[in-house]
Scaffold this motif. Structure first.
Motif, short mmCIF file in Angstrom:
data_model
loop_
_atom_site.label_atom_id
_atom_site.label_comp_id
_atom_site.label_asym_id
_atom_site.label_seq_id
_atom_site.Cartn_x
_atom_site.Cartn_y
_atom_site.Cartn_z
N ASN A 216 0.83 -1.20 0.00
CA ASN A 216 0.00 0.00 0.00
C ASN A 216 0.86 1.26 0.00
OD1 ASN A 216 -2.20 -1.72 0.19
ND2 ASN A 216 -2.30 -1.57 2.42
N PRO A 217 0.35 2.36 -0.56
CA PRO A 217 1.11 3.62 -0.53
C PRO A 217 1.41 4.05 0.89
CG PRO A 217 -0.71 3.75 -2.09
CD PRO A 217 -0.91 2.48 -1.32
N GLY B 224 2.23 7.13 2.11
CA GLY B 224 1.55 8.36 2.50
C GLY B 224 2.40 9.31 3.32
N ASP C 78 6.68 11.04 3.65
CA ASP C 78 7.99 11.19 3.01
C ASP C 78 9.10 10.75 3.95
OD1 ASP C 78 6.96 12.23 0.62
OD2 ASP C 78 6.85 14.26 1.49
N ASN D 180 8.96 8.86 -2.46
CA ASN D 180 7.91 9.85 -2.24
C ASN D 180 6.73 9.16 -1.58
OD1 ASN D 180 5.99 8.84 -4.42
ND2 ASN D 180 7.78 9.35 -5.68
N ALA D 181 5.74 9.94 -1.18
CA ALA D 181 4.62 9.42 -0.41
C ALA D 181 3.77 8.41 -1.16
CB ALA D 181 3.74 10.58 0.08
N GLU D 182 3.85 8.40 -2.49
CA GLU D 182 3.04 7.48 -3.28
C GLU D 182 3.64 6.07 -3.36
OE1 GLU D 182 2.51 9.27 -7.06
OE2 GLU D 182 1.32 10.97 -6.31
N LEU D 183 4.89 5.92 -2.98
CA LEU D 183 5.53 4.61 -3.03
C LEU D 183 5.08 3.75 -1.86
CD1 LEU D 183 9.14 5.65 -4.11
CD2 LEU D 183 7.35 4.60 -5.51
N PRO D 184 5.19 2.42 -1.98
CA PRO D 184 4.64 1.52 -0.94
C PRO D 184 5.48 1.53 0.34
CG PRO D 184 5.74 0.26 -2.66
CD PRO D 184 5.70 1.67 -3.14
N TYR D 185 4.89 0.88 1.35
CA TYR D 185 5.55 0.82 2.66
C TYR D 185 6.89 0.09 2.60
CZ TYR D 185 1.44 2.58 5.16
OH TYR D 185 0.42 3.37 5.65
#
Length: 319
Positions: free
Chosen positions: A57-58, A60, A62, A71-76
């Motif tokens: 999951n993203p 969320g 930085d 960036n915040a869109e990349l997964p955990y």
């Protein structure tokens, strides 16, 4: 002829150790099975069965100062990997810095200069008896955050040390802001400085003990050959002292790797910091803790394996 006496099994010196180990192993397995079963039951009752799907999951959030693009869109999992890289970065740099500083201080304990010997002893006793957390807070809030900025920054040839960080490679002041080819943040600098200064005090004692283990006759023989004190250390004393120093370095290196988890005191985004944010967002406490435990365990095992190899090499060279 009388038949040979048969030894009872409870007196069999070969059988008893195997039985004791088997019973101990069985007890450990039972305890582990009980704990795992209890954990699974509690997670099932809470509706939180072990799952790793959330890693995709993203994130969320930085991750500041990372060597990996993030960036915040990349997964955990990418965020945790970035935190791990940051941890490895400070651990590797800390091992090098602490080894160099600790070796110098340990050797200084044998200097012919009385003042230098006393300073080395004061350093070791002072630093070892102050908690590392307090030292990190001191370096971050008192030293690094108090650095001047702008034109008042500390400027050296090719290096600028300012409140915004350490700039290397032709730093330039543009609109009151320093820019350079390489920038290290004050968070990283405070953490690295604290780890190096603290661990070096323990390494200095390891080095001092190793050098002291070399027979005094070696020093006298080197002086009779006309060698300088520096040449004596490099060519005679330190090569013999390594077989005593290396095993002690192993434990200090592992301690430094574990102590790096205190990076949160300096605001540095390491693996522990990223994992804590991940836990707060996902609520996956067990999975996150397992990732932390596994990561630090692997790092420590790698350090131990490397130092064991170095120790074997040193012992072979001494034969």
């Amino acid at each position: 002829m009388p038949s040979p006496a048969v030894t009872p099994w409870w007196r069999n010196r070969r059988l008893i150790p195997w039985l004791v180990q088997g019973v101990a192993g069985l007890v450990v397995l039972v305890v582990v099975a009980f704990l795992v079963g209890n954990l699974v039951r509690n997670l099932t009752n809470a509706g939180l069965l072990l799952s790793w799907s959330w890693l995709g999951n993203p994130a969320g959030f930085d991750v500041s100062e990372t060597l990996l693009p993030f960036n915040a869109e990349l997964p955990y999992w990418r965020a945790l990997l970035a935190g791990l890289v940051n941890t490895l970065r400070v651990v590797v740099a800390g091992l090098v810095g602490a080894t160099v500083l600790g070796t110098l201080i340990g050797v200084a304990a044998f200097s012919s200069n009385g003042l230098l010997r006393r300073l080395a002893r004061v350093y070791v006793e002072l630093i070892r008896n102050i908690p590392l957390l307090l030292q990190l807070v001191f370096w971050y809030f008192v030293v690094f955050l108090s650095l001047p900025g702008g034109e008042q920054a500390i400027q050296l040839p090719g290096v600028v040390l300012a409140k915004s960080g350490l700039f290397l490679g032709k730093p330039e002041l543009i609109d009151g802001v320093w820019h350079g080819q390489l920038r290290l943040t004050v968070e990283f600098g405070a953490l690295l400085t604290g780890l190096v200064v603290y661990t070096a005090a323990f390494i200095a004692e390891v080095v001092r003990g190793g050098v002291a283990s070399v027979p005094p006759g070696q020093w006298e023989a080197s002086r009779s050959l006309g060698l300088t004190p520096l040449q004596t250390l490099q060519r005679i004393v330190l090569p013999q002292a390594l077989r005593v120093i290396v095993p002690g370095l192993n434990s200090q290196y592992i301690s430094l790797a574990k102590n790096s988890s205190l990076a949160v005191a300096c605001g540095y985004t390491d693996l522990y910091s990223v994992a804590e944010t991940t836990l707060n967002q996902t609520g996956r406490a067990v999975e996150v803790v397992l990732i932390l435990l596994g990561s630090y365990l692997v790092i420590d095992l790698l350090i131990s394996a490397l130092m064991n190899g170095v120790n074997s090499w040193v012992q072979i060279k001494e034969r």
